[in-house]
Design an enzyme around this catalytic site. Structure first.
Site, short mmCIF file in Angstrom:
data_model
loop_
_atom_site.label_atom_id
_atom_site.label_comp_id
_atom_site.label_asym_id
_atom_site.label_seq_id
_atom_site.Cartn_x
_atom_site.Cartn_y
_atom_site.Cartn_z
N ASN A 120 0.82 -1.21 0.00
CA ASN A 120 0.00 0.00 0.00
C ASN A 120 0.85 1.26 0.00
OD1 ASN A 120 -2.40 1.75 0.61
ND2 ASN A 120 -1.31 2.00 2.56
N ARG A 178 -8.40 5.68 1.12
CA ARG A 178 -7.65 5.07 0.00
C ARG A 178 -6.58 6.00 -0.57
NH1 ARG A 178 -12.86 2.43 -1.10
NH2 ARG A 178 -12.55 0.21 -0.66
N ASP A 187 1.84 7.03 0.41
CA ASP A 187 0.77 6.22 -0.16
C ASP A 187 0.93 6.04 -1.68
OD1 ASP A 187 -1.71 4.90 0.61
OD2 ASP A 187 -2.65 6.33 -0.78
N ARG A 215 -0.39 -12.66 2.45
CA ARG A 215 -1.24 -11.87 3.33
C ARG A 215 -0.99 -10.45 2.84
NH1 ARG A 215 -0.23 -7.38 7.06
NH2 ARG A 215 -1.84 -7.41 8.64
N ASP A 217 -1.15 -6.68 3.15
CA ASP A 217 -1.27 -5.69 4.23
C ASP A 217 -2.12 -4.50 3.81
OD1 ASP A 217 -0.15 -4.69 6.88
OD2 ASP A 217 0.53 -3.07 5.57
N HIS A 221 -6.89 0.26 2.42
CA HIS A 221 -6.33 1.53 1.96
C HIS A 221 -5.98 1.52 0.47
CE1 HIS A 221 -6.42 2.55 6.16
NE2 HIS A 221 -5.91 1.35 6.39
N GLU A 253 -5.80 -8.11 4.40
CA GLU A 253 -6.09 -7.49 5.68
C GLU A 253 -7.04 -6.32 5.48
OE1 GLU A 253 -4.41 -4.93 9.39
OE2 GLU A 253 -3.91 -4.47 7.33
N ARG A 357 -5.76 -19.29 11.40
CA ARG A 357 -4.36 -18.85 11.51
C ARG A 357 -3.98 -18.78 13.00
NH1 ARG A 357 -2.98 -13.00 9.38
NH2 ARG A 357 -4.24 -12.49 11.21
C1 AAO Z 1 4.53 3.58 13.03
C2 AAO Z 1 4.23 4.37 14.30
C3 AAO Z 1 3.29 5.52 13.98
C4 AAO Z 1 3.91 6.39 12.91
C5 AAO Z 1 4.22 5.53 11.68
C6 AAO Z 1 4.91 6.31 10.60
O1 AAO Z 1 3.63 3.50 15.26
O2 AAO Z 1 3.10 6.26 15.17
O3 AAO Z 1 2.99 7.39 12.54
O4 AAO Z 1 5.07 4.45 12.06
O5 AAO Z 1 6.10 6.86 11.10
C7 AAO Z 1 2.43 -1.10 11.83
C8 AAO Z 1 2.19 -0.51 13.19
C9 AAO Z 1 2.15 1.00 13.15
C10 AAO Z 1 3.39 1.54 12.48
C11 AAO Z 1 3.38 0.99 11.06
C12 AAO Z 1 4.54 1.48 10.21
O6 AAO Z 1 0.96 -1.01 13.69
O7 AAO Z 1 2.09 1.47 14.48
O8 AAO Z 1 3.36 2.96 12.49
O9 AAO Z 1 3.51 -0.45 11.15
O10 AAO Z 1 5.75 1.19 10.79
C13 AAO Z 1 -5.27 0.53 10.41
C14 AAO Z 1 -5.16 -0.15 9.05
C15 AAO Z 1 -4.54 -1.51 9.13
C16 AAO Z 1 -3.26 -1.51 9.95
C17 AAO Z 1 -3.60 -0.97 11.31
C18 AAO Z 1 -2.37 -0.92 12.23
O11 AAO Z 1 -6.42 -0.19 8.43
O12 AAO Z 1 -4.24 -1.91 7.80
O13 AAO Z 1 -4.08 0.38 11.17
N1 AAO Z 1 -2.64 -2.84 10.01
C19 AAO Z 1 -1.51 -3.18 9.09
C20 AAO Z 1 -0.44 -4.02 9.77
C21 AAO Z 1 0.30 -3.19 10.79
C22 AAO Z 1 1.05 -2.07 10.10
C23 AAO Z 1 0.35 -1.52 8.93
C24 AAO Z 1 -0.86 -2.01 8.47
C25 AAO Z 1 1.06 -0.53 8.11
O14 AAO Z 1 -1.02 -5.17 10.32
O15 AAO Z 1 1.20 -3.97 11.55
O16 AAO Z 1 1.27 -0.98 11.03
O17 AAO Z 1 1.83 -1.28 7.16
C26 AAO Z 1 -9.78 1.66 12.86
C27 AAO Z 1 -9.85 1.21 11.42
C28 AAO Z 1 -8.73 0.29 11.05
C29 AAO Z 1 -7.41 0.89 11.46
C30 AAO Z 1 -7.45 1.15 12.98
C31 AAO Z 1 -6.10 1.63 13.48
O18 AAO Z 1 -10.10 0.54 13.72
O19 AAO Z 1 -11.05 0.54 11.19
O20 AAO Z 1 -8.73 0.10 9.66
O21 AAO Z 1 -6.35 -0.04 11.17
O22 AAO Z 1 -8.48 2.09 13.21
O23 AAO Z 1 -6.15 2.87 14.00
C32 AAO Z 1 -12.31 0.02 17.24
C33 AAO Z 1 -13.00 0.11 15.91
C34 AAO Z 1 -12.05 -0.19 14.77
C35 AAO Z 1 -10.99 0.82 14.81
C36 AAO Z 1 -10.31 0.67 16.16
C37 AAO Z 1 -9.20 1.61 16.37
O24 AAO Z 1 -11.84 -1.30 17.51
O25 AAO Z 1 -14.04 -0.83 15.90
O26 AAO Z 1 -12.66 -0.15 13.52
O27 AAO Z 1 -11.25 0.89 17.21
O28 AAO Z 1 -9.70 2.93 16.31
#
Ligand code: AAO
Length: 525
Positions: A120, A178, A187, A215, A217, A221, A253, A357
């Site tokens: 992404n 997106r 992005d 998988r 990621d 988005h 994901e 998984r």
């Molecule tokens: C790091 C730092 C950040 C910094 C960034 C850039 O932590 O502070 O800004 O670097 O310098 C992983 C880490 C991140 C890390 C990133 C890059 O988790 O902390 O950032 O690597 O190094 C969204 C996405 C989803 C993503 C998830 C983490 O949609 O795709 O965030 N997961 C994947 C991977 C993950 C990885 C990335 C993507 C990036 O598995 O390991 O990040 O490659 C809502 C939305 C979700 C959203 C969440 C997160 O969820 O629906 O789509 O996920 O927010 O904020 C309730 C709601 C639920 C909501 C949730 C949280 O549960 O029902 O919908 O609350 O608000």
């Protein structure tokens, strides 16, 4: 049947074969995937040969293999791997040669490799210039220059994003989600031919090497039509190991807990999708929150609000929500709460829904801000990387004489109760759920078409009942408390005797460490 037919037509209509949904051949078992989070390639190769193949685990999800930024403040967080800077294949898990060797050795013993691919975005704009990277490639994030791919400023979406920060600010706006940056990550513009070609070429390199799927990621988005175009360019699996014409297994994901305009359904015509409601709800049931109880699981599945089973990849926790990232909330169960965790994993592996998984974690020093346990409690150490040497390289996974892991690696997949429930799932593969029983509260039992039967007691009183198992008469070894001896005559755990009428007596005290009994065709004495 009707549902299957409908999806089949849809998939064909999209010009894709059906096999991107199929992760295993039921003839050889291997129903489950294990995510060996942050493991080194050399350790995974050994694990395939020594443990995964002999214990019937079908596939490994590996951490992202592409070159990423090296983040040193805080000291090498696990999440640096989600910030690619090129598609070269040297990463914190090892060199390209080690990756190739691992894929080959795992394929040789019938364990598939699914790569976590971060397509992404590239790294964060804040990574700037002159930072270290895992293969040593030059990049300049401030100028959006990634010459090793190559990508430059015009290959990113910033011109389309309308938020002041350039980041996603509102998940209710599908254009922001997106076209803007996810937490500041640059992005990529996947509608551009160059970007599609570069991404497909990266994935094809992995497929040609013998990787069996992905998988993907952060799919939420990316626009589904862009993903469709990329998937459409993917090679078939390498015929050195797989039948001619096999398509890569794809699971995307997409976090869809309801409440947002982007849904899992938009992606489930392209491949499988991670079902995040599964772990969130199951955690709540086992914690007995909000009146949730095991008996509610009678309607678990599509009728209970989950996506169609043949489109879902399911898990109790993942690498994000076990440390409060991503989504799922406080209810998520992890290895930190082993008794409840084992109940959740046992239920998942016994129940027919989805492709399962397993998570395999490492320990970190938790620093809980509010002292609560649970997936999304605030943990100041949520960044901590895998067990590492002083130079930041990952330590090997030592295996103890009893089969458990040392050195800070948790290896949930090697916990005996989980190991043997994987075998249970392989034994009952394709069988329907039968003979459901519950006490109206937190005691349940069910069978799988006469090939397996499980009882779980999460109540505060003993489960003591004669239950119809649907199994052939005989003595069975409970695979939770023990194991059948290799010769097949003895059992190191408790014995369950199934009578001519298919009934058996089950007794599980509320205080037991593992309040579960499971028997299957392969545990018959
Ligand atoms: C790091 C730092 C950040 C910094 C960034 C850039 O932590 O502070 O800004 O670097 O310098 C992983 C880490 C991140 C890390 C990133 C890059 O988790 O902390 O950032 O690597 O190094 C969204 C996405 C989803 C993503 C998830 C983490 O949609 O795709 O965030 N997961 C994947 C991977 C993950 C990885 C990335 C993507 C990036 O598995 O390991 O990040 O490659 C809502 C939305 C979700 C959203 C969440 C997160 O969820 O629906 O789509 O996920 O927010 O904020 C309730 C709601 C639920 C909501 C949730 C949280 O549960 O029902 O919908 O609350 O608000």
């Amino acid at each position: 049947m009707k549902v299957k037919a409908r999806w089949g037509v849809l998939a064909l209509g999209l010009g894709l074969g059906l096999t991107q949904y199929h992760h295993h051949s039921s003839r050889c078992g291997g129903t489950s995937i294990v995510h060996l989070f942050e493991w080194r390639w050399t350790d995974i190769a050994e694990e395939c040969e020594n443990y995964l193949a002999p214990n019937g685990i079908g596939a490994v999800q590996i951490s992202p293999p592409s070159e990423s930024v090296v983040v040193t403040e805080p000291w090498r967080p696990w999440w640096e791997r989600y910030q690619p800077i090129s598609y070269k294949l040297c990463s914190r898990s090892g060199t390209e040669q080690e990756l190739r060797d691992m894929v080959c050795r795992c394929n040789k013993v019938g364990v598939k490799i699914y790569a976590d691919v971060v397509i992404n975005h590239m790294c964060a704009s804040s990574a700037g210039e002159g930072r270290r990277s895992t293969c040593g490639s030059y990049f300049n994030a401030s100028e959006k220059e990634f010459p090793s791919v190559p990508y430059s400023a015009s290959h990113f979406n910033d011109d389309k994003c309308t938020t002041a920060s350039g980041n996603i600010e509102n998940y209710q706006d599908i254009y922001q989600v997106r076209d803007c940056r996810l937490v500041g990550l640059l992005d990529l513009a996947h509608h551009q031919e160059h970007v599609r070609e570069r991404v497909a070429s990266y994935l094809n390199t992995l497929l040609d090497m013998g990787v069996a799927g992905f998988r993907v990621d952060a799919c939420k988005h990316m626009w589904p039509e862009d993903l469709k175009a990329i998937y459409g360019r993917l090679h078939n699996l390498n015929t050195k190991w797989f039948p001619e014409g096999s398509r890569p297994f794809i699971y995307q994901e997409v976090i869809d807990l309801g409440g947002e305009p982007i849904t899992a359904r938009e992606y489930s015509g392209l491949g499988r999708v991670t079902e995040f409601k599964y772990g969130a709800k199951l955690g709540s049931v086992i914690r007995q929150w909000n009146g949730d109880k095991l008996a509610d699981l009678k309607s678990w599945g599509e009728s209970g609000g989950l996506m169609p089973s043949e489109r879902a990849v399911v898990f109790v926790d993942n690498h994000d929500n076990q440390r409060g990232h991503g989504a799922g909330g406080d209810s998520i169960l992890t290895f930190w709460e082993p008794r409840m965790y084992k109940m959740a994993v046992a239920f998942m592996l016994a129940h027919p829904y989805g492709v399962t998984r397993l998570m395999s974690s490492y320990r970190w020093e938790r620093a809980l801000v509010d002292g609560k346990v649970g997936g999304s409690c605030q943990d100041q150490n949520d960044w901590m990387g895998p067990p590492s040497f002083a130079d930041g390289s990952t330590r090997p996974v030592p295996i103890n004489p009893d089969g458990s892991c040392g050195g800070g690696w948790v290896c949930e997949h090697r916990w005996p109760q989980i190991r043997d429930m994987v075998m249970f799932r392989n034994e009952v593969d394709g069988e329907p759920l039968t003979n459901w029983w519950d006490n109206g509260k937190d005691q349940i039992a069910f069978g799988r078409g006469g090939r397996g039967f499980i009882a779980i007691n999460n109540d505060n009183c003993t489960l003591d009942a004669w239950l119809q198992t649907g199994m052939p008469a005989g003595s069975y070894c409970d695979v939770i408390s023990g194991r059948r001896s290799a010769a097949g005559a003895g059992c190191t755990g408790r014995l369950i005797t199934v009578g001519q009428d298919g009934r058996a007596h089950f007794s599980i005290k509320a205080t037991e460490q593992d309040p579960i009994i499971a028997i299957h065709a392969g545990s018959k004495l």
